[in-house]
Scaffold this motif. Structure first.
Motif, PDB file in Angstrom:
ATOM      1  N   ASP A 177      -1.550   0.302   8.839  1.00 34.64           N
ATOM      2  CA  ASP A 177      -1.210   0.056   7.430  1.00 34.64           C
ATOM      3  C   ASP A 177      -2.359   0.520   6.554  1.00 34.64           C
ATOM      4  O   ASP A 177      -3.436  -0.077   6.584  1.00 34.64           O
ATOM      5  N   PHE A 178      -2.155   1.584   5.822  1.00 31.80           N
ATOM      6  CA  PHE A 178      -3.171   2.015   4.861  1.00 31.80           C
ATOM      7  C   PHE A 178      -2.453   2.719   3.714  1.00 31.80           C
ATOM      8  O   PHE A 178      -1.264   2.998   3.787  1.00 31.80           O
ATOM      9  N   GLY A 179      -3.198   2.972   2.649  1.00 27.63           N
ATOM     10  CA  GLY A 179      -2.564   3.671   1.534  1.00 27.63           C
ATOM     11  C   GLY A 179      -3.277   3.406   0.226  1.00 27.63           C
ATOM     12  O   GLY A 179      -4.414   2.933   0.199  1.00 27.63           O
ATOM     13  N   ARG A 180      -2.557   3.739  -0.839  1.00 25.12           N
ATOM     14  CA  ARG A 180      -3.125   3.595  -2.182  1.00 25.12           C
ATOM     15  C   ARG A 180      -2.867   2.187  -2.701  1.00 25.12           C
ATOM     16  O   ARG A 180      -1.763   1.674  -2.562  1.00 25.12           O
ATOM     17  N   ALA A 181      -3.887   1.615  -3.286  1.00 19.80           N
ATOM     18  CA  ALA A 181      -3.729   0.297  -3.905  1.00 19.80           C
ATOM     19  C   ALA A 181      -4.194   0.402  -5.350  1.00 19.80           C
ATOM     20  O   ALA A 181      -5.249   0.990  -5.618  1.00 19.80           O
TER      21      ALA A 181
ATOM     22  N   PRO B  73       0.107   7.673   1.160  1.00 26.05           N
ATOM     23  CA  PRO B  73      -0.043   8.994   0.515  1.00 26.05           C
ATOM     24  C   PRO B  73       1.074   9.926   0.968  1.00 26.05           C
ATOM     25  O   PRO B  73       1.441   9.929   2.141  1.00 26.05           O
TER      26      PRO B  73
ATOM     27  N   ILE C  80      -6.699  -7.289  -0.694  1.00 26.49           N
ATOM     28  CA  ILE C  80      -5.641  -6.724  -1.550  1.00 26.49           C
ATOM     29  C   ILE C  80      -4.446  -7.663  -1.487  1.00 26.49           C
ATOM     30  O   ILE C  80      -3.962  -7.984  -0.403  1.00 26.49           O
TER      31      ILE C  80
ATOM     32  N   TYR D 190      -4.186  -8.236   2.344  1.00 31.34           N
ATOM     33  CA  TYR D 190      -4.647  -7.191   3.244  1.00 31.34           C
ATOM     34  C   TYR D 190      -6.170  -7.133   3.119  1.00 31.34           C
ATOM     35  O   TYR D 190      -6.708  -7.311   2.014  1.00 31.34           O
TER      36      TYR D 190
ATOM     37  N   LEU E 206       0.862  -1.181   0.000  1.00 29.73           N
ATOM     38  CA  LEU E 206       0.000   0.000   0.000  1.00 29.73           C
ATOM     39  C   LEU E 206       0.900   1.233   0.000  1.00 29.73           C
ATOM     40  O   LEU E 206       1.689   1.425   0.925  1.00 29.73           O
ATOM     41  N   GLN E 207       0.791   2.027  -1.050  1.00 30.05           N
ATOM     42  CA  GLN E 207       1.618   3.224  -1.145  1.00 30.05           C
ATOM     43  C   GLN E 207       1.058   4.281  -0.204  1.00 30.05           C
ATOM     44  O   GLN E 207      -0.069   4.729  -0.380  1.00 30.05           O
TER      45      GLN E 207
ATOM     46  N   LEU F  59      -7.929   4.487  -2.410  1.00 33.50           N
ATOM     47  CA  LEU F  59      -7.379   4.664  -1.064  1.00 33.50           C
ATOM     48  C   LEU F  59      -8.098   3.687  -0.146  1.00 33.50           C
ATOM     49  O   LEU F  59      -9.336   3.684  -0.072  1.00 33.50           O
ATOM     50  N   VAL F  60      -7.320   2.864   0.548  1.00 31.76           N
ATOM     51  CA  VAL F  60      -7.912   1.855   1.430  1.00 31.76           C
ATOM     52  C   VAL F  60      -7.397   2.058   2.849  1.00 31.76           C
ATOM     53  O   VAL F  60      -6.211   2.296   3.068  1.00 31.76           O
TER      54      VAL F  60
END
Lengths: 171, 160
Positions: B145-149, A167, B72, B81, A164-165, B131-132
């Motif tokens: 743990d989060f972010g762009r997938a 932001p 994910i 995930y 997960l990138q 965005l998750v």
């Protein structure tokens, strides 16, 4: 009787074909076996002592190239030699309950001469929480580069990748 | 005993068993991926240790939507995930005092019970990015743990 014979022949054929597919030697299979060995060596049993640690470090030497490069993340520090890497592993104190490392979803792409390869995998680390003894699981994607040296596949580079990138990391 | 195992027609029983095995392999290997949830990031929606399924078929005919809880993949489907989609492709997202703001509109998230005052500057998602975030936001933002997938990483929507 004839149908039974056909059925038994068919099942036997499928079983033999599967076994041949599973065990037929190939560079991909050799790399996967090698990585399986690496994961097993990196795993730490519960209440591992100094002797176990020394043995593990000695065994790990055979899995890495002398000039191996290891990077924990895009912005993380880089280790640039096997001695530095083994020094870090040797100095690190594992959790008392130990942990088990597995490499799963291993995808191997061989180089043109089949003497080098790129490997994309998920490293899965299972253990137990030191306070609650609850099972824990951590996982990280990684890209490995490997090369065949003196008949054995060794790791020449390891780079952890973010699934997960976060932001802001690429904005 | 033989009758109990194979029924009155052994050939038919073997055929039934074969169909059952093939169906199970196809369904649980390619359509409904079994997922054992580990960790607290999706509390209170999902407890640690729960069994669920990532339903691939749910995303065969439609794209993932906001509010979907999705699986994910990492390098492959063996480790996944499980997160909730809060931002869709090309949307501008920010987090202010724990509130997710999408295209300048605060997002109502009834599933998020615990909310720490996270702050994240505005950013725009790419054409193929979601965005998750997990539902449990009681911890510091750095510990979650989060972010762009990207779309190709989203393997399915959680079944229940």
């Amino acid at each position: 009787m004839k149908i039974k014979l056909v059925f038994v022949s068919l099942v036997s054929f499928v079983a033999i074909a599967f076994l041949i597919y599973q065990w037929w030697p190939s560079p991909e299979r050799a790399i996967k076996n090698r990585l399986g060995g690496l994961a097993k060596t990196l795993s730490v049993p519960a209440n591992d002592g100094d002797l176990g640690r020394v043995t593990r470090v000695a065994e790990l030497r055979h899995y890495f190239a002398q000039d191996v490069r290891v990077r924990a993340g895009a912005s993380g520090p880089e280790i640039t030699s096997r001695d530095a890497l083994l020094g870090l592993i040797g100095a690190w104190t594992p959790p008392p309950g130990g942990w088990t490392i597995e490499f799963v979803d291993v995808q191997v792409t061989l180089g043109q001469q089949a003497t080098s390869a790129r490997v994309y995998l998920t490293a899965k680390v299972s253990g137990h929480d030191a306070r609650t003894s609850e099972p824990t699981l951590d996982a990280r994607e990684a890209n490995f580069s490997m090369a065949k040296q003196d008949g054995d596949w060794v790791v020449t580079s390891v780079e952890a990748a973010e699934t997960l990138q976060r932001p802001g990391s690429q904005d | 005993m033989k009758r109990l195992l194979f029924g009155s027609n052994a050939r038919l029983s073997l055929l039934r068993a074969a169909v059952l095995v093939v169906t199970a392999v196809v369904v649980f290997g390619y359509v409904l991926l079994p997922v054992r949830l580990q960790g607290i990031s999706m509390l209170p929606t999902y407890r640690d240790g729960m069994l669920n399924f990532a339903n691939r078929a749910a995303l065969w005919w439609r794209e993932p939507a906001r509010g979907d809880v999705v699986a994910i993949r990492m390098a492959g489907p063996r480790v996944l995930y499980v997160k909730r989609i809060v931002g869709l492709p090309r949307e501008r997202v920010e987090i202010a005092m724990g509130v997710v703001i999408v295209d300048s509109v605060p997002l109502i998230e009834p599933t998020v019970v615990y909310k720490a005052p996270w702050n994240l500057p505005a950013f725009t998602l790419g054409d193929d990015e979601y965005l998750v975030i997990g539902d449990n936001r009681v911890m510091a933002m750095e510990n979650h743990d989060f972010g762009r997938a990207t779309r190709d990483r989203i393997v399915g929507k959680m079944l229940f």
